[in-house]
Scaffold this motif. Structure first.
Motif, PDB file in Angstrom:
ATOM      1  N   PRO A 184       0.811  -1.218   0.000  1.00  0.00           N
ATOM      2  CA  PRO A 184       0.000   0.000   0.000  1.00  0.00           C
ATOM      3  C   PRO A 184       0.850   1.276   0.000  1.00  0.00           C
ATOM      4  N   GLN A 185       2.073   1.173   0.555  1.00  0.00           N
ATOM      5  CA  GLN A 185       2.906   2.380   0.666  1.00  0.00           C
ATOM      6  C   GLN A 185       3.768   2.620  -0.565  1.00  0.00           C
ATOM      7  N   LEU A 186       3.479   1.924  -1.669  1.00  0.00           N
ATOM      8  CA  LEU A 186       4.387   2.001  -2.822  1.00  0.00           C
ATOM      9  C   LEU A 186       4.612   3.438  -3.316  1.00  0.00           C
ATOM     10  N   ALA A 187       3.523   4.189  -3.476  1.00  0.00           N
ATOM     11  CA  ALA A 187       3.656   5.550  -4.012  1.00  0.00           C
ATOM     12  C   ALA A 187       4.534   6.401  -3.099  1.00  0.00           C
ATOM     13  N   THR A 188       4.356   6.231  -1.787  1.00  0.00           N
ATOM     14  CA  THR A 188       5.166   6.990  -0.828  1.00  0.00           C
ATOM     15  C   THR A 188       6.635   6.586  -0.944  1.00  0.00           C
ATOM     16  N   LEU A 189       6.887   5.296  -1.053  1.00  0.00           N
ATOM     17  CA  LEU A 189       8.260   4.817  -1.191  1.00  0.00           C
ATOM     18  C   LEU A 189       8.913   5.394  -2.439  1.00  0.00           C
ATOM     19  N   GLU A 190       8.169   5.401  -3.540  1.00  0.00           N
ATOM     20  CA  GLU A 190       8.721   5.925  -4.793  1.00  0.00           C
ATOM     21  C   GLU A 190       9.035   7.406  -4.666  1.00  0.00           C
ATOM     22  N   ASN A 191       8.149   8.138  -4.001  1.00  0.00           N
ATOM     23  CA  ASN A 191       8.413   9.567  -3.786  1.00  0.00           C
ATOM     24  C   ASN A 191       9.654   9.782  -2.942  1.00  0.00           C
ATOM     25  N   LEU A 192       9.790   9.002  -1.894  1.00  0.00           N
ATOM     26  CA  LEU A 192      10.967   9.131  -1.027  1.00  0.00           C
ATOM     27  C   LEU A 192      12.244   8.875  -1.826  1.00  0.00           C
ATOM     28  N   LEU A 193      12.202   7.856  -2.691  1.00  0.00           N
ATOM     29  CA  LEU A 193      13.374   7.537  -3.504  1.00  0.00           C
ATOM     30  C   LEU A 193      13.668   8.659  -4.503  1.00  0.00           C
ATOM     31  N   ASN A 194      12.611   9.227  -5.088  1.00  0.00           N
ATOM     32  CA  ASN A 194      12.803  10.353  -6.016  1.00  0.00           C
ATOM     33  C   ASN A 194      13.493  11.517  -5.322  1.00  0.00           C
ATOM     34  N   VAL A 195      13.010  11.849  -4.133  1.00  0.00           N
ATOM     35  CA  VAL A 195      13.578  12.974  -3.391  1.00  0.00           C
ATOM     36  C   VAL A 195      15.040  12.684  -3.047  1.00  0.00           C
ATOM     37  N   LEU A 196      15.290  11.452  -2.611  1.00  0.00           N
ATOM     38  CA  LEU A 196      16.663  11.073  -2.266  1.00  0.00           C
ATOM     39  C   LEU A 196      17.589  11.240  -3.479  1.00  0.00           C
ATOM     40  N   CYS A 197      17.158  10.749  -4.631  1.00  0.00           N
ATOM     41  CA  CYS A 197      17.991  10.833  -5.840  1.00  0.00           C
ATOM     42  C   CYS A 197      18.262  12.283  -6.213  1.00  0.00           C
ATOM     43  N   GLN A 198      17.201  13.091  -6.207  1.00  0.00           N
ATOM     44  CA  GLN A 198      17.356  14.489  -6.624  1.00  0.00           C
ATOM     45  C   GLN A 198      18.351  15.241  -5.758  1.00  0.00           C
ATOM     46  N   HIS A 199      18.386  14.950  -4.483  1.00  0.00           N
ATOM     47  CA  HIS A 199      19.205  15.742  -3.571  1.00  0.00           C
ATOM     48  C   HIS A 199      20.578  15.135  -3.311  1.00  0.00           C
ATOM     49  N   SER A 200      20.872  14.004  -3.918  1.00  0.00           N
ATOM     50  CA  SER A 200      22.131  13.343  -3.581  1.00  0.00           C
ATOM     51  C   SER A 200      22.965  12.982  -4.803  1.00  0.00           C
ATOM     52  N   GLY A 201      22.547  13.413  -5.978  1.00  0.00           N
ATOM     53  CA  GLY A 201      23.304  13.062  -7.175  1.00  0.00           C
ATOM     54  C   GLY A 201      23.293  11.565  -7.452  1.00  0.00           C
ATOM     55  N   ILE A 202      22.209  10.900  -7.043  1.00  0.00           N
ATOM     56  CA  ILE A 202      22.088   9.462  -7.312  1.00  0.00           C
ATOM     57  C   ILE A 202      21.346   9.293  -8.636  1.00  0.00           C
ATOM     58  N   GLU A 203      21.868   8.419  -9.507  1.00  0.00           N
ATOM     59  CA  GLU A 203      21.254   8.228 -10.816  1.00  0.00           C
ATOM     60  C   GLU A 203      20.059   7.275 -10.754  1.00  0.00           C
ATOM     61  N   LYS A 204      20.212   6.243  -9.949  1.00  0.00           N
ATOM     62  CA  LYS A 204      19.142   5.242  -9.872  1.00  0.00           C
ATOM     63  C   LYS A 204      19.194   4.614  -8.489  1.00  0.00           C
ATOM     64  N   ALA A 205      18.052   4.447  -7.872  1.00  0.00           N
ATOM     65  CA  ALA A 205      18.009   3.854  -6.533  1.00  0.00           C
ATOM     66  C   ALA A 205      16.928   2.784  -6.459  1.00  0.00           C
ATOM     67  N   PHE A 206      17.274   1.690  -5.830  1.00  0.00           N
ATOM     68  CA  PHE A 206      16.308   0.606  -5.628  1.00  0.00           C
ATOM     69  C   PHE A 206      16.212   0.294  -4.146  1.00  0.00           C
ATOM     70  N   LEU A 207      15.035  -0.129  -3.742  1.00  0.00           N
ATOM     71  CA  LEU A 207      14.886  -0.713  -2.420  1.00  0.00           C
ATOM     72  C   LEU A 207      14.646  -2.201  -2.632  1.00  0.00           C
ATOM     73  N   PHE A 208      15.588  -3.016  -2.167  1.00  0.00           N
ATOM     74  CA  PHE A 208      15.525  -4.459  -2.401  1.00  0.00           C
ATOM     75  C   PHE A 208      15.192  -5.206  -1.122  1.00  0.00           C
ATOM     76  N   ASP A 209      14.478  -6.314  -1.252  1.00  0.00           N
ATOM     77  CA  ASP A 209      14.388  -7.292  -0.181  1.00  0.00           C
ATOM     78  C   ASP A 209      15.626  -8.173  -0.334  1.00  0.00           C
ATOM     79  N   ILE A 210      16.509  -8.137   0.654  1.00  0.00           N
ATOM     80  CA  ILE A 210      17.817  -8.779   0.490  1.00  0.00           C
ATOM     81  C   ILE A 210      17.670 -10.283   0.255  1.00  0.00           C
TER      82      ILE A 210
END
Ligand code: GDP
Length: 337
Positions: A184-210
């Protein structure tokens, strides 16, 4: 493999005819089996349930493939009512007409028990088909299944088709898509990742289940398969390195008995079990093309895996500072969720 969750209510059920590849998929995804070793798996003869305690607890239930099913379905209907997705595995290298008939009746049961269930059809073993044949098979199967549902007047069934094989990353990608729909939190997670990338010079970020290498979310920049493969390989390497040097995971001296039962090799099985409990894992690596890979374990056995340009390296302190915020946000997300 994984510990059993406190709540065994399955979120994902996997079904399909015998020899379709269900056990193989589970072994490769959740028990780190090498794809070629699945040749020696014994086929499913009785309904078996395995529960994987992943970041979302989910269970994969395998029913033996059969065209006539009555008793098994009564059980299955109860399970459908409490699960989010039904994965149906079709062997694309075999005549699939029987599979389609089986799938059709299963969909009727599933939708009857749970109108909101996601039906996820895995058109499996596509490694044996040429590119053209894959697309033909997908088109043909999609057409037949949806036509039949239309004939039944079932227009609101949520159904998706995925081309899969255990010999490449397609099975992980398909599973990721299936799991993402249940978060259910997918949209929020994606937004958090977008914000992280924009502010940190990250090109691509994934959240993985290890444990399963399912990716739970990624930022909205385009994704390609090679990038995804690099990330999953990087998880493997990081986990392996972590196990080699973890103090409490040092292989014990091999005794004569061990040597007998293990053919003389030291068995470091179930290496993944300790990850979420132990110290969080992390690593950084620089590839020959200048790309920086960065991995940090977050909450619940999840890892953030990022790709950065080498220009970001001098700013790594800032990146890590932002990642701490990201981690806090994740923790809060799961406190309220
Ligand atoms: P189950 O009865 O549905 O659990 O099927 P199994 O997992 O026992 O698989 C039956 C056979 O299919 C095994 O010999 C596997 O090695 C093979 N198999 C499973 N997945 C794949 C795949 O993606 N590609 C190919 N070529 N063979 C596969």
């Amino acid at each position: 493999g994984h510990s059993f969750g406190p709540n065994p209510s399955p979120r994902i059920v996997m079904m399909g005819l015998r020899r379709g590849g269900k056990s193989s998929i589970c072994q490769v995804m959740f028990h780190n089996m090498q794809p070629l070793d699945t040749l020696y798996i014994e086929s499913t003869t009785a309904p078996t349930t395995s529960v994987f305690s992943s970041f979302i607890d989910f269970a994969v239930m395998e029913l033996p493939g059969q065209i006539n099913f009555t008793e098994a379905m009564i059980d299955a209907e109860r399970i459908f009512s409490s699960c989010g997705a039904l994965i149906y595995v079709i062997d694309s290298q075999d005549e699939y007409i029987n599979s389609l008939a089986n799938l059709h009746s299963i969909i009727l049961h599933a939708v009857n028990a749970n109108p909101n269930i996601n039906i996820e059809v895995f058109i499996h073993k596509v490694d044996g088909l040429s590119e053209d044949f894959r697309l033909d098979a997908q088109r043909d199967i999609t057409q037949r299944v949806t036509d039949e549902l239309l004939d039944d007047g079932l227009v609101n069934v949520s159904i998706s088709f995925h081309l899969t094989s255990i010999f490449d990353h397609s099975i992980y990608e398909a599973f990721s898509r299936v799991v993402q729909k249940l978060i259910p939190q997918l949209a929020t997670l994606e937004n958090l990742l977008n914000v992280l990338c924009q502010h940190s010079g990250i090109e691509k970020a994934f959240l993985f289940d290890i444990g399963s290498k399912i990716f739970v979310a990624t930022d909205s920049s385009p994704m390609d398969i090679p990038t995804y493969e690099i990330c999953t390989d990087f998880i493997d390497i990081t986990v392996d390195m972590n196990n080699i040097y973890a103090v409490d995971r040092r292989p014990k001296p091999v005794t004569r008995n061990d040597a007998n039962t293990n053919n003389g090799t030291v068995n470091i099985a179930n290496q993944l079990e300790s990850i979420p409990q132990g110290r969080p894992i992390g690593s950084t690596s620089r590839l020959s093309n200048g790309v920086i890979l960065y991995l940090q374990q977050m909450v619940k056995g999840l890892a953030l895996v990022c790709l950065m340009r080498k220009e970001s390296m001098p700013k790594i302190a800032l990146v890590e500072y932002n990642i701490e915020f990201f981690r806090d946000a994740l923790e809060q997300l799961w406190l309220i969720g």
